[in-house]
Design a protein around this motif. Structure first.
Motif, PDB file in Angstrom:
ATOM      1  N   SER A 182      -6.899  -7.125   6.102  1.00  0.00           N
ATOM      2  CA  SER A 182      -7.277  -6.060   5.180  1.00  0.00           C
ATOM      3  C   SER A 182      -7.031  -4.732   5.888  1.00  0.00           C
ATOM      4  CB  SER A 182      -8.741  -6.188   4.778  1.00  0.00           C
ATOM      5  OG  SER A 182      -9.144  -5.107   3.965  1.00  0.00           O
ATOM      6  N   LEU A 236      -1.207  -1.631  -4.221  1.00  0.00           N
ATOM      7  CA  LEU A 236      -2.642  -1.823  -4.022  1.00  0.00           C
ATOM      8  C   LEU A 236      -3.234  -0.644  -3.246  1.00  0.00           C
ATOM      9  CD1 LEU A 236      -2.592  -5.577  -2.913  1.00  0.00           C
ATOM     10  CD2 LEU A 236      -2.902  -4.652  -5.226  1.00  0.00           C
ATOM     11  N   PRO A 237      -4.240   0.033  -3.793  1.00  0.00           N
ATOM     12  CA  PRO A 237      -4.870   1.119  -3.049  1.00  0.00           C
ATOM     13  C   PRO A 237      -5.535   0.607  -1.764  1.00  0.00           C
ATOM     14  CG  PRO A 237      -5.432   1.242  -5.384  1.00  0.00           C
ATOM     15  CD  PRO A 237      -4.771  -0.082  -5.167  1.00  0.00           C
ATOM     16  N   ALA A 263      -8.267   1.374   1.400  1.00  0.00           N
ATOM     17  CA  ALA A 263      -9.475   2.129   1.694  1.00  0.00           C
ATOM     18  C   ALA A 263      -9.225   3.070   2.871  1.00  0.00           C
ATOM     19  CB  ALA A 263     -10.619   1.179   2.035  1.00  0.00           C
ATOM     20  N   ALA A 297     -10.331   3.732  -3.383  1.00  0.00           N
ATOM     21  CA  ALA A 297     -10.534   2.308  -3.106  1.00  0.00           C
ATOM     22  C   ALA A 297     -11.759   2.137  -2.225  1.00  0.00           C
ATOM     23  CB  ALA A 297      -9.308   1.727  -2.407  1.00  0.00           C
ATOM     24  N   SER A 314      -7.063  -0.613   6.321  1.00  0.00           N
ATOM     25  CA  SER A 314      -7.666   0.659   5.951  1.00  0.00           C
ATOM     26  C   SER A 314      -6.974   1.765   6.738  1.00  0.00           C
ATOM     27  CB  SER A 314      -9.174   0.653   6.217  1.00  0.00           C
ATOM     28  OG  SER A 314      -9.460   0.304   7.551  1.00  0.00           O
ATOM     29  N   HIS A 341       0.817  -1.219   0.000  1.00  0.00           N
ATOM     30  CA  HIS A 341       0.000   0.000   0.000  1.00  0.00           C
ATOM     31  C   HIS A 341       0.853   1.272   0.000  1.00  0.00           C
ATOM     32  CE1 HIS A 341      -3.638  -2.234   0.513  1.00  0.00           C
ATOM     33  NE2 HIS A 341      -3.389  -2.608   1.752  1.00  0.00           N
ATOM     34  N   ALA A 370      -5.941   5.258  -4.375  1.00  0.00           N
ATOM     35  CA  ALA A 370      -6.574   5.031  -5.672  1.00  0.00           C
ATOM     36  C   ALA A 370      -5.465   4.575  -6.617  1.00  0.00           C
ATOM     37  CB  ALA A 370      -7.251   6.301  -6.200  1.00  0.00           C
ATOM     38  N   ARG A 371      -5.833   4.168  -7.818  1.00  0.00           N
ATOM     39  CA  ARG A 371      -4.836   3.646  -8.743  1.00  0.00           C
ATOM     40  C   ARG A 371      -3.815   4.693  -9.159  1.00  0.00           C
ATOM     41  NH1 ARG A 371      -3.781  -0.760  -8.165  1.00  0.00           N
ATOM     42  NH2 ARG A 371      -1.877   0.087  -8.993  1.00  0.00           N
TER      43      ARG A 371
END
Length: 253
Positions: free
Chosen positions: A205, A122-123, A125, A252, A207, A36, A54-55
């Motif tokens: 995951s 990888l974005p 959240a 994301a 965030s 990330h 985001a990408r």
């Protein structure tokens, strides 16, 4: 004593040296948390950490990109001159004088990468706003130094688990090593980790709940390995979402 965590080490980055969290942090080059984050380097010679949200969009600290300069994104495997940026947007309420004097400010910025980030990044959240209590656990990650006042370990992505201390709120969160509690040298952000994420770990995951802004040494001395100061995103989430829309960068989920 608070200190900013941007590193003046452009030549070191270009010669493939590395950055990492102070203390015995975990290398996360291929782990989920490590995918990330990116390095941010300027023509002024400073280095910070950022989080892909985001990408083609990177979240970082306002103090990392407020000085006039040309900024580029680096990550392991990306050779100089790195990835160029289309735009740099610092939060309108970020005040460099407040930051320099140790007062709370909107230490947040967004970078739009020209052409987007590599597929291996990888974005992450943005975390749903929630109340933070003392003892809550967070993961910080970055490319900063492993030893205060040194370039040791620079450029390698590392992560560590810290806990909230004091009276965390919507303006500032202070994190410490759960074993050392900020009184003795332990894990924490260091030079080059500015702008890096404070993550919530949802069973693997991640965030992002905040941006790393400053550090202290043990017992509130100057340096690293004591407190890690985080600017939470609760009050700035709407600005991030609005700015991402204006930049055409879907966040994301």
């Amino acid at each position: 004593m608070r200190r900013p965590l941007l590193a003046f080490a452009f030549s070191l980055v270009c010669s493939s040296h590395a950055f990492a969290l102070v203390g015995n942090a975990t290398v996360v080059r291929t782990a989920a948390v490590g995918r990330h984050i990116v390095m941010i380097v300027s023509t002024r010679g400073n280095l910070c950490t950022g989080t892909a949200i985001a990408r083609d969009l990177v979240l970082t600290a306002g103090h990392c990109v407020a000085p006039p300069a040309t900024y580029r994104v680096f990550l392991p495997g990306i050779a100089p001159p790195g990835l160029p940026l289309k735009s740099v947007v610092v939060h309108p309420r970020y005040n460099p004088k407040d930051y320099a004097s140790g007062r709370v400010t909107a230490d947040v910025a967004l970078l739009k990468v020209d052409g987007g980030l590599p597929a291996e990044i990888l974005p992450a959240a943005i975390a749903t706003p929630s109340t933070v209590a003392p003892g809550d656990r967070f993961v910080i990650a970055g490319f900063g130094s492993t030893v205060a006042n040194s370039d040791t370990g620079q450029g390698t992505p590392r992560a560590a688990v810290l806990i909230a201390t004091g009276k965390p709120g919507t303006l500032q969160i202070r994190l410490v090593d759960p074993d050392m509690r900020g009184e003795r040298a332990g894990l924490g952000a260091c030079t080059g980790d500015s702008g890096g994420p404070a993550f919530i770990n949802n069973t693997g995951s991640y965030s992002v709940i905040g941006v790393v802004s400053w550090s202290t040494g043990p017992a509130n001395t100057a340096g690293c390995g004591g407190l890690t100061g985080v600017t939470p995103l609760t009050l700035h989430r709407a600005w991030i979402e609005e700015t991402a829309r204006k930049l055409g960068s879907p966040l994301a989920p």
